[in-house]
Structures are given as C-alpha cells and as structure tokens.
Motif scaffolding. Structure first.
Motif, PDB file in Angstrom:
ATOM      1  N   GLU A  59       0.831  -1.213   0.000  1.00 40.43           N
ATOM      2  CA  GLU A  59       0.000   0.000   0.000  1.00 40.43           C
ATOM      3  C   GLU A  59       0.861   1.257   0.000  1.00 40.43           C
ATOM      4  O   GLU A  59       0.552   2.235  -0.692  1.00 40.43           O
ATOM      5  CB  GLU A  59      -0.936  -0.001   1.210  1.00 40.43           C
ATOM      6  CG  GLU A  59      -2.085  -0.971   1.094  1.00 40.43           C
ATOM      7  CD  GLU A  59      -2.940  -1.036   2.360  1.00 40.43           C
ATOM      8  OE1 GLU A  59      -2.854  -0.116   3.208  1.00 40.43           O
ATOM      9  OE2 GLU A  59      -3.694  -2.013   2.489  1.00 40.43           O
ATOM     10  N   ALA A  60       1.950   1.240   0.767  1.00 39.89           N
ATOM     11  CA  ALA A  60       2.833   2.407   0.812  1.00 39.89           C
ATOM     12  C   ALA A  60       3.484   2.642  -0.550  1.00 39.89           C
ATOM     13  O   ALA A  60       3.580   3.795  -1.011  1.00 39.89           O
ATOM     14  CB  ALA A  60       3.907   2.214   1.884  1.00 39.89           C
ATOM     15  N   LEU A  61       3.901   1.583  -1.207  1.00 43.10           N
ATOM     16  CA  LEU A  61       4.502   1.712  -2.536  1.00 43.10           C
ATOM     17  C   LEU A  61       3.467   2.239  -3.537  1.00 43.10           C
ATOM     18  O   LEU A  61       3.763   3.144  -4.337  1.00 43.10           O
ATOM     19  CB  LEU A  61       5.061   0.369  -2.991  1.00 43.10           C
ATOM     20  CG  LEU A  61       5.854   0.347  -4.279  1.00 43.10           C
ATOM     21  CD1 LEU A  61       7.066   1.272  -4.194  1.00 43.10           C
ATOM     22  CD2 LEU A  61       6.307  -1.065  -4.597  1.00 43.10           C
ATOM     23  N   ALA A  62       2.259   1.713  -3.474  1.00 42.80           N
ATOM     24  CA  ALA A  62       1.193   2.172  -4.370  1.00 42.80           C
ATOM     25  C   ALA A  62       0.846   3.636  -4.075  1.00 42.80           C
ATOM     26  O   ALA A  62       0.597   4.425  -5.008  1.00 42.80           O
ATOM     27  CB  ALA A  62      -0.044   1.292  -4.222  1.00 42.80           C
ATOM     28  N   GLU A  63       0.846   4.014  -2.811  1.00 44.58           N
ATOM     29  CA  GLU A  63       0.548   5.399  -2.434  1.00 44.58           C
ATOM     30  C   GLU A  63       1.624   6.346  -2.965  1.00 44.58           C
ATOM     31  O   GLU A  63       1.309   7.435  -3.461  1.00 44.58           O
ATOM     32  CB  GLU A  63       0.431   5.527  -0.914  1.00 44.58           C
ATOM     33  CG  GLU A  63       0.125   6.918  -0.404  1.00 44.58           C
ATOM     34  CD  GLU A  63      -1.251   7.448  -0.831  1.00 44.58           C
ATOM     35  OE1 GLU A  63      -1.403   8.683  -0.877  1.00 44.58           O
ATOM     36  OE2 GLU A  63      -2.159   6.647  -1.120  1.00 44.58           O
ATOM     37  N   ASP A  64       2.885   5.928  -2.876  1.00 47.50           N
ATOM     38  CA  ASP A  64       3.979   6.747  -3.422  1.00 47.50           C
ATOM     39  C   ASP A  64       3.785   6.961  -4.925  1.00 47.50           C
ATOM     40  O   ASP A  64       3.929   8.072  -5.432  1.00 47.50           O
ATOM     41  CB  ASP A  64       5.339   6.078  -3.177  1.00 47.50           C
ATOM     42  CG  ASP A  64       5.779   6.152  -1.725  1.00 47.50           C
ATOM     43  OD1 ASP A  64       5.163   6.908  -0.944  1.00 47.50           O
ATOM     44  OD2 ASP A  64       6.745   5.445  -1.379  1.00 47.50           O
ATOM     45  N   GLU A  65       3.442   5.887  -5.623  1.00 47.70           N
ATOM     46  CA  GLU A  65       3.221   5.979  -7.065  1.00 47.70           C
ATOM     47  C   GLU A  65       2.032   6.895  -7.361  1.00 47.70           C
ATOM     48  O   GLU A  65       2.082   7.752  -8.254  1.00 47.70           O
ATOM     49  CB  GLU A  65       2.984   4.583  -7.652  1.00 47.70           C
ATOM     50  CG  GLU A  65       2.845   4.585  -9.151  1.00 47.70           C
ATOM     51  CD  GLU A  65       2.713   3.185  -9.735  1.00 47.70           C
ATOM     52  OE1 GLU A  65       2.730   3.084 -10.974  1.00 47.70           O
ATOM     53  OE2 GLU A  65       2.579   2.206  -8.967  1.00 47.70           O
ATOM     54  N   PHE A  66       0.967   6.779  -6.578  1.00 48.51           N
ATOM     55  CA  PHE A  66      -0.233   7.605  -6.764  1.00 48.51           C
ATOM     56  C   PHE A  66       0.079   9.080  -6.525  1.00 48.51           C
ATOM     57  O   PHE A  66      -0.340   9.946  -7.294  1.00 48.51           O
ATOM     58  CB  PHE A  66      -1.335   7.119  -5.818  1.00 48.51           C
ATOM     59  CG  PHE A  66      -2.597   7.914  -5.893  1.00 48.51           C
ATOM     60  CD1 PHE A  66      -3.424   7.849  -7.007  1.00 48.51           C
ATOM     61  CD2 PHE A  66      -2.963   8.745  -4.838  1.00 48.51           C
ATOM     62  CE1 PHE A  66      -4.590   8.587  -7.075  1.00 48.51           C
ATOM     63  CE2 PHE A  66      -4.126   9.498  -4.905  1.00 48.51           C
ATOM     64  CZ  PHE A  66      -4.951   9.418  -6.021  1.00 48.51           C
ATOM     65  N   GLN A  67       0.818   9.363  -5.454  1.00 53.01           N
ATOM     66  CA  GLN A  67       1.154  10.756  -5.135  1.00 53.01           C
ATOM     67  C   GLN A  67       2.016  11.380  -6.240  1.00 53.01           C
ATOM     68  O   GLN A  67       1.838  12.545  -6.585  1.00 53.01           O
ATOM     69  CB  GLN A  67       1.869  10.848  -3.779  1.00 53.01           C
ATOM     70  CG  GLN A  67       0.976  10.570  -2.587  1.00 53.01           C
ATOM     71  CD  GLN A  67      -0.184  11.541  -2.476  1.00 53.01           C
ATOM     72  OE1 GLN A  67      -0.064  12.742  -2.761  1.00 53.01           O
ATOM     73  NE2 GLN A  67      -1.347  11.021  -2.077  1.00 53.01           N
ATOM     74  N   CYS A  68       2.940  10.589  -6.780  1.00 50.72           N
ATOM     75  CA  CYS A  68       3.757  11.096  -7.890  1.00 50.72           C
ATOM     76  C   CYS A  68       2.871  11.403  -9.098  1.00 50.72           C
ATOM     77  O   CYS A  68       3.075  12.420  -9.784  1.00 50.72           O
ATOM     78  CB  CYS A  68       4.843  10.077  -8.266  1.00 50.72           C
ATOM     79  SG  CYS A  68       6.209  10.036  -7.097  1.00 50.72           S
ATOM     80  N   SER A  69       1.907  10.548  -9.344  1.00 52.18           N
ATOM     81  CA  SER A  69       0.970  10.760 -10.452  1.00 52.18           C
ATOM     82  C   SER A  69       0.170  12.043 -10.250  1.00 52.18           C
ATOM     83  O   SER A  69      -0.023  12.811 -11.194  1.00 52.18           O
ATOM     84  CB  SER A  69      -0.014   9.596 -10.540  1.00 52.18           C
ATOM     85  OG  SER A  69       0.343   8.714 -11.534  1.00 52.18           O
TER      86      SER A  69
END
Length: 136
Positions: A59-69
């Motif tokens: 979830e943290a990795l996905a959140e990082d990717e989402f925030q960058c997006s």
C-alpha cells in the motif's frame, strides 16, 4: 483427564497400575502437546503479522506511485537492492521468528513421537506384567 491421557488410557488394561515414572512421562507428553499447540497459535499470529506488514508495504509503494501521479512527477520504483533492504527491514525479524518457531516445532514433534512410543511400550509392558501376575 485430558484428551491425551484418555488416548493412553484406552491402551491400559483394566486393573493395571502405572508406575510413577510412567505417569510422569505421560504428564511430560501432555505438556509437550500443549507447548505444540501454543507454537501453532504463535505461528498463526506471526503469519498474520507478516501478511499485514506485506500489505502495508504494498500500500505504501502504491501510495507513493499515486502521489507522484497526482503531482505529475515521474514515479521511480525502488531498485532491486533498495526493495530487498526495505523487505529485510520490515520483514526480516518476523521471518527469523517464524524460522525459529518452525525449528522448534520440528524438534518438538520428534520429541513427542519418541516419547509417545516410549509411553506406549511401557504401557504394553505394564499390561503384560499385570496379566502375568494375574495368571499366577
């Protein structure tokens, strides 16, 4: 009488009196079975903790990717080495605990089987002695 003791009780012929050493072995066997059950419970708890930690990392990795997006920034996933370090940091302790529990279970299972065989042989001997004494 515990379930284990009942299991051994079915092997004992009526009227046979067990010696204190055998009674002590049965008690040790029962304690080992309880210990084994406790280890199973602890394993379940550790597996749940491992799953939760893995989920949180994903979830943290996905959140990082989402925030960058959201910010329009390119997402750079961790390198293989960084990813291995993250996993080791977060899961290493859990995995070591699991390995220790599994090792303990393997050893305990071997001890339980060995003691069970010893107890069954001693009960058989007590049954035979009692039968021999009764036939005299």
């Amino acid at each position: 009488m515990s379930r284990t003791a009942k299991g051994f009780a079915r092997l004992i012929n009526p009227g046979v009196v067990l010696n204190p050493e055998l009674i002590q072995k049965i008690a040790a066997f029962e304690a080992m079975v309880v210990d084994r059950s406790d280890l199973d419970t602890e394993l379940s708890r550790l597996r749940k903790h491992q799953e939760d930690t893995e989920d949180n990392l994903a979830e943290a990795l996905a959140e990082d990717e989402f925030q960058c997006s959201l910010r329009g920034q390119p997402f750079t996933a961790p390198t293989e080495e960084e990813f291995q370090a993250i996993l080791k940091n977060h899961l290493g302790g859990i995995i070591n605990k699991l390995a220790n529990k599994y090792e303990r279970i393997v050893n305990l299972d071997a001890d339980i089987r060995k003691l069970k065989g010893t107890i069954e042989k001693a009960i058989t001997a007590a049954n035979e002695e009692s039968a021999a004494a009764a036939s005299m």
